[in-house]
Design an enzyme around this catalytic site. Structure first.
Site, mmCIF file in Angstrom:
data_model
loop_
_atom_site.group_PDB
_atom_site.id
_atom_site.type_symbol
_atom_site.label_atom_id
_atom_site.label_comp_id
_atom_site.label_asym_id
_atom_site.label_seq_id
_atom_site.Cartn_x
_atom_site.Cartn_y
_atom_site.Cartn_z
ATOM 1 N N LYS A 80 1.659 1.971 7.305
ATOM 2 C CA LYS A 80 2.021 1.183 8.480
ATOM 3 C C LYS A 80 2.918 1.969 9.426
ATOM 4 O O LYS A 80 3.474 2.998 9.070
ATOM 5 C CB LYS A 80 2.712 -0.115 8.067
ATOM 6 C CG LYS A 80 1.792 -1.096 7.362
ATOM 7 C CD LYS A 80 0.563 -1.447 8.199
ATOM 8 C CE LYS A 80 0.892 -2.228 9.454
ATOM 9 N NZ LYS A 80 -0.313 -2.508 10.271
ATOM 10 N N GLU A 91 -5.783 4.665 13.772
ATOM 11 C CA GLU A 91 -6.681 3.706 14.419
ATOM 12 C C GLU A 91 -7.398 4.249 15.647
ATOM 13 O O GLU A 91 -8.299 3.582 16.184
ATOM 14 C CB GLU A 91 -5.934 2.414 14.783
ATOM 15 C CG GLU A 91 -4.967 2.532 15.952
ATOM 16 C CD GLU A 91 -3.580 2.956 15.531
ATOM 17 O OE1 GLU A 91 -2.669 2.892 16.381
ATOM 18 O OE2 GLU A 91 -3.393 3.370 14.355
ATOM 19 N N HIS A 123 -0.563 1.558 16.225
ATOM 20 C CA HIS A 123 -0.763 0.349 17.047
ATOM 21 C C HIS A 123 0.311 0.257 18.131
ATOM 22 O O HIS A 123 1.064 -0.715 18.221
ATOM 23 C CB HIS A 123 -0.756 -0.906 16.168
ATOM 24 C CG HIS A 123 -1.794 -0.909 15.097
ATOM 25 N ND1 HIS A 123 -3.144 -1.030 15.368
ATOM 26 C CD2 HIS A 123 -1.698 -0.787 13.743
ATOM 27 C CE1 HIS A 123 -3.833 -1.003 14.230
ATOM 28 N NE2 HIS A 123 -2.982 -0.845 13.238
ATOM 29 N N ARG A 178 0.830 -1.194 0.000
ATOM 30 C CA ARG A 178 0.000 0.000 0.000
ATOM 31 C C ARG A 178 0.880 1.266 0.000
ATOM 32 O O ARG A 178 2.081 1.200 0.225
ATOM 33 C CB ARG A 178 -0.918 0.009 1.226
ATOM 34 C CG ARG A 178 -2.017 -1.032 1.190
ATOM 35 C CD ARG A 178 -2.774 -1.106 2.499
ATOM 36 N NE ARG A 178 -1.962 -1.691 3.575
ATOM 37 C CZ ARG A 178 -2.389 -1.862 4.830
ATOM 38 N NH1 ARG A 178 -3.599 -1.452 5.166
ATOM 39 N NH2 ARG A 178 -1.606 -2.429 5.731
ATOM 40 N N TYR A 219 -0.967 4.567 10.644
ATOM 41 C CA TYR A 219 -1.306 3.580 11.669
ATOM 42 C C TYR A 219 -0.106 3.415 12.586
ATOM 43 O O TYR A 219 1.042 3.362 12.130
ATOM 44 C CB TYR A 219 -1.637 2.225 11.035
ATOM 45 C CG TYR A 219 -2.965 2.162 10.337
ATOM 46 C CD1 TYR A 219 -4.158 2.303 11.042
ATOM 47 C CD2 TYR A 219 -3.046 1.928 8.967
ATOM 48 C CE1 TYR A 219 -5.385 2.244 10.402
ATOM 49 C CE2 TYR A 219 -4.270 1.859 8.311
ATOM 50 C CZ TYR A 219 -5.438 2.014 9.039
ATOM 51 O OH TYR A 219 -6.647 1.951 8.408
#
Length: 372
Positions: free
Chosen positions: A75, A118, A96, A15, A94
């Site tokens: 990411k 997120e 996380h 991506r 993102y």
């Protein structure tokens, strides 16, 4: 604002953080956009597509990290990228962080401001920047689970839809949110016998209504899940606590009551996984076996369908990216509590309570960070 988008370097991540359409919107608004050469190829976008959109192509990610005011990615930044982040720089991607102490410490040390896709919210309490990838991952889960179920891959050798005279696969989906609903839609479409566990009565009523008896809903409890494990051919973990580490719902000891060759698909692996035996894998080497049970725990599942995923993510992130660029992150967050909810790190401090609690680190209220 100078906006930069480097090529993703996480293994098998195809991506890209900015589409040509998003680059064009930004340049039309008077911003400058830098794209690393080849960043969009995995999603089907050429450097010429970006040039036509008004972006400038640069040879290396280093140039982007050294000069961009806002770095937009997909990411979480990898170790080599985190070393290039700098004080005052805005990172939009993102993250996380809850299960990732190493990344968290590196972001704190960099002094950057990091907004996590997120944990951005919306008026209905949803997660608008996570939802499109949850849809993709949820729809992929039965597909990759069915592949893992094949005998050559270590699975039971069970066909999802069965055939006349032979039962279909029993699929248990833990969590009836965006991921679980998307997974149920595909698993039901494949002809599987599907049970969805959730703790929200209204959500279970919703699932009963939209699936019209084609699946079973069950209140989620430890004992209820344990009762289903011995006959499950596939268990899909679809549980999310926004910004926090995923709860461990199946222990290693419970694998002994599952069928040898049964399959676990842990969609929650980005948040640490909801099975005790889960560990992150890649698209190149996606599955492993523990006590006879096959595990599929790829940490960037939507990367497998990069073009679809990039377009879906870009549609969702564009309004927020433009607000950050047009207003600056402080004003944008001050005017939009939902965007402020995405602020996880600022100037060496954690600004999201669930991350601090998960990692046992001090944190401040995000509203303190936006005060000049």
């Amino acid at each position: 604002m100078l906006i930069g988008c480097p090529k993703e370097i996480k293994p098998q991540e195809f991506r890209v953080g900015i589409t040509p359409a998003a680059a064009n919107e930004a340049t039309l608004a008077g911003h400058s956009v830098m794209i690393e050469a080849g960043a969009g190829l995995g999603a089907g976008f050429t450097d010429d597509d970006y040039r036509a959109a008004g972006a400038r192509i640069v040879d290396t990610a280093a140039e982007i990290f050294a000069t961009a005011e806002m770095v937009v990615k997909v990411k979480e930044p990898q170790a080599v990228e985190r070393k290039q982040l700098r004080e005052g720089q805005l990172l939009f991607t993102y993250l996380h962080l809850a299960p990732d102490a190493e990344q968290t410490h590196d972001l704190l040390a960099s002094g950057c401001t990091a907004i996590a896709y997120e944990t951005v919210t919306d008026r209905s309490g949803g997660l608008p920047l996570l939802a499109p990838m949850s849809e993709v991952a949820g729809r992929l889960a039965p597909q990759v689970g069915a592949w893992t179920l094949q005998k050559a891959n270590g699975g039971l050798g069970v066909l999802m839809g069965g055939v006349p005279g032979v039962r279909p696969a029993n699929v248990v989906i833990v969590g009836g949110g965006v991921v679980g609903t998307a997974a149920a839609r595909v698993a039901v479409g494949m002809g599987a016998n599907v049970t969805v566990l959730d703790r929200s009565i209204p959500r279970m009523s919703y699932l009963d209504d939209i699936f019209q008896g084609r699946l079973t809903t069950q209140y989620s409890s430890a004992s209820g899940l344990a009762d289903l494990l011995p006959t499950a051919d596939m268990v899909i973990g679809a549980v999310l606590i926004p910004g926090a580490a995923a709860p461990k719902l199946v222990t290693r000891a419970q694998l002994s009551i599952m069928q040898p060759g049964s399959v676990i698909v842990d969609v929650a692996i980005d948040q640490g996984g909801c099975f005790e035996t889960s560990r992150a894998t890649t698209h190149k080497d996606p599955i492993y076996e523990v006590d006879g049970v096959m595990h599929y725990c790829v940490a960037n599942m939507p990367g497998a369908v990069a073009r679809t995923s990039t377009q879906a993510l870009g549609n969702a992130t564009l309004p927020f990216m433009m607000a950050l660029a047009n207003k600056g992150w402080r004003l944008a967050c001050a005017e939009d509590q939902h965007l402020l909810n995405g602020l996880n790190v600022h100037a060496g401090q954690i600004t999201y309570a669930a991350v601090g609690s998960a990692l046992n680190l001090p944190f401040i209220d995000a509203r303190e960070a936006i005060r000049v």
